[in-house]
Design a protein around this motif. Structure first.
Motif, PDB file in Angstrom:
ATOM      1  N   VAL A  65       8.795  -1.659  11.901  1.00  0.00           N
ATOM      2  CA  VAL A  65       8.691  -2.101  10.670  1.00  0.00           C
ATOM      3  C   VAL A  65       8.448  -1.224   9.488  1.00  0.00           C
ATOM      4  CG1 VAL A  65       7.734  -4.093   8.990  1.00  0.00           C
ATOM      5  CG2 VAL A  65       8.282  -4.241  11.457  1.00  0.00           C
ATOM      6  N   VAL A  66       9.106  -1.154   8.461  1.00  0.00           N
ATOM      7  CA  VAL A  66       8.745  -0.345   7.413  1.00  0.00           C
ATOM      8  C   VAL A  66       8.515  -1.247   6.049  1.00  0.00           C
ATOM      9  CG1 VAL A  66       9.539   1.123   5.623  1.00  0.00           C
ATOM     10  CG2 VAL A  66      10.271   1.440   7.979  1.00  0.00           C
ATOM     11  N   GLY A  67       7.300  -0.973   5.282  1.00  0.00           N
ATOM     12  CA  GLY A  67       6.700  -2.046   4.370  1.00  0.00           C
ATOM     13  C   GLY A  67       5.929  -1.291   3.439  1.00  0.00           C
ATOM     14  N   PHE A  68       5.476  -2.017   2.561  1.00  0.00           N
ATOM     15  CA  PHE A  68       4.589  -1.496   1.566  1.00  0.00           C
ATOM     16  C   PHE A  68       3.163  -2.026   1.822  1.00  0.00           C
ATOM     17  CE2 PHE A  68       8.829  -0.931  -0.202  1.00  0.00           C
ATOM     18  CZ  PHE A  68       8.719   0.274  -0.836  1.00  0.00           C
ATOM     19  N   GLY A  69       1.893  -1.277   1.196  1.00  0.00           N
ATOM     20  CA  GLY A  69       0.694  -1.983   1.196  1.00  0.00           C
ATOM     21  C   GLY A  69      -0.404  -1.073   0.819  1.00  0.00           C
ATOM     22  N   ASN A  70      -1.407  -1.625   0.821  1.00  0.00           N
ATOM     23  CA  ASN A  70      -2.844  -0.899   0.202  1.00  0.00           C
ATOM     24  C   ASN A  70      -2.817   0.249   1.041  1.00  0.00           C
ATOM     25  OD1 ASN A  70      -4.695  -0.641  -1.290  1.00  0.00           O
ATOM     26  ND2 ASN A  70      -6.092  -2.148  -0.608  1.00  0.00           N
ATOM     27  N   LEU A  71      -3.328   1.374   0.462  1.00  0.00           N
ATOM     28  CA  LEU A  71      -3.573   2.636   1.126  1.00  0.00           C
ATOM     29  C   LEU A  71      -4.595   3.087   0.165  1.00  0.00           C
ATOM     30  CD1 LEU A  71      -0.306   4.174   2.094  1.00  0.00           C
ATOM     31  CD2 LEU A  71      -1.708   3.081   3.698  1.00  0.00           C
ATOM     32  N   PRO A  72      -5.508   4.358   0.751  1.00  0.00           N
ATOM     33  CA  PRO A  72      -6.400   4.926   0.067  1.00  0.00           C
ATOM     34  C   PRO A  72      -5.451   5.770  -1.244  1.00  0.00           C
ATOM     35  CG  PRO A  72      -7.039   5.665   2.234  1.00  0.00           C
ATOM     36  CD  PRO A  72      -5.632   4.468   2.203  1.00  0.00           C
ATOM     37  N   PRO A  73      -6.023   5.665  -2.453  1.00  0.00           N
ATOM     38  CA  PRO A  73      -5.585   6.099  -3.549  1.00  0.00           C
ATOM     39  C   PRO A  73      -4.438   7.206  -3.636  1.00  0.00           C
ATOM     40  CG  PRO A  73      -7.547   5.600  -4.111  1.00  0.00           C
ATOM     41  CD  PRO A  73      -7.545   5.657  -2.509  1.00  0.00           C
ATOM     42  N   SER A  74      -4.683   8.125  -2.979  1.00  0.00           N
ATOM     43  CA  SER A  74      -3.939   9.419  -3.143  1.00  0.00           C
ATOM     44  C   SER A  74      -2.521   9.384  -2.063  1.00  0.00           C
ATOM     45  CB  SER A  74      -4.587  10.711  -2.896  1.00  0.00           C
ATOM     46  OG  SER A  74      -4.900  11.150  -1.401  1.00  0.00           O
TER      47      SER A  74
END
Ligand SMILES: [Zn+2]
Length: 296
Positions: free
Chosen positions: A190-199
């Protein structure tokens, strides 16, 4: 007595609360599937017996990190050392153009089956069109499987990818503003978007068996960055990034390519920095193609 033995066995199985340890300390004995090994902001859950998991992250400031953890058939958990950087694979001077720079690194896994993947469309940032993002991601996968390049190199890469459509499932990647973790795999790519560390622009998690055959590959892109879903348009300025370009790089990881250094190989797709407003990673360079040809 038999009943007692079963109860003891069950209690033993259920009493293991997941623990977290640092990859920079000697790993304690007794780590099990689901325990967490971290290095800085990167972490992985210990994979199943006989499997290896690798997390690779790409920052918008050119930083990149990777961590790979194996559990042997005998249940021993260990950190897999990365191949040393910039070995004699470099066949061109530093900062050569994309068609003159033959450098590449392989990560240690290869797909022996078609890479069949889905897009978690519901995770698309509100500023972007799901349809356009879907198209950009498909073009990115296509760039890898066809070794798309502007160097006149024929497609000799046997890797194949197939887009299966949208899914409500998320990649097996857990992200917060301070940490990103490859979780337990679920046999869905799966490819998706989400929260990550800011940089962090993107993260790839790859799972493989003891023979280095890929089992699963997931990608999470930052939901906080400002993206163009397809090519970055002329006149782009500021901290904006191309999904198609970054996804091409991340899917390069999924297909088994590791990083080459940005300072020595800035024009290759698999160099570490994904600069703002660039379309450069959309097409592969000589080194990227050579890496895929070695693997496939
Ligand atoms: Zn990367």
């Amino acid at each position: 007595m038999r009943v007692v033995a079963v109860v003891v066995l069950l209690a033993g199985c259920m009493s293991h609360e997941p623990i977290e340890v640092s990859a920079d300390d000697p790993l304690p004995a007794g780590l099990r599937t689901g325990d967490v090994v971290h290095r800085g902001e990167l972490a992985v859950e210990v994979p199943e017996v006989g499997e290896t998991v690798t997390i690779t992250v790409d920052g918008d400031d050119g930083t990149s990190f990777a961590l790979s953890i194996s559990q042997s058939p005998g249940g021993e958990v260990s950190v897999v050392d990365a191949a040393p950087d910039d070995e004699p694979l470099v066949i061109a001077a530093a900062a050569a153009g994309p068609c003159e720079d033959g450098a590449f690194h392989v990560a240690g896994h290869v797909w022996t089956t078609e890479y069949q993947w889905r897009f978690q469309a519901g995770s698309t940032p509100t500023a972007n069109s799901k349809d356009n993002v879907e198209t950009g991601l498909q073009r990115a996968a296509n760039a890898i499987e066809t070794s798309r390049n502007d160097c006149g190199l024929a497609d000799q890469v046997s890797a194949t990818a197939r887009y299966l459509g949208r899914t409500a499932s998320a990649p097996n990647i857990k992200g917060t503003s301070t940490k990103v973790t490859c979780g337990a795999r679920d046999n869905a790519n799966v490819v998706g978007f989400g929260n990550l560390p800011p940089s962090y622009l993107g993260v790839a998690c790859s799972w493989a068996d003891g023979a280095g055959h890929a089992l699963e590959g997931d990608v999470r892109l930052s939901a906080k960055h400002r993206w163009f879903p397809l090519e970055v348009p002329t006149g782009c300025s500021g901290a904006r990034y191309g999904i198609q370009a970054v996804a091409t790089h991340e899917l390069g990881h999924v297909f088994g390519l590791a990083h080459v250094s940005e300072s020595a190989h800035p024009n290759l797709t698999m160099s570490t920095a994904a600069a703002n407003c660039t379309n450069a990673p959309l097409t592969l360079g000589l080194g990227d193609v050579r890496g895929l040809r070695q693997l496939y």
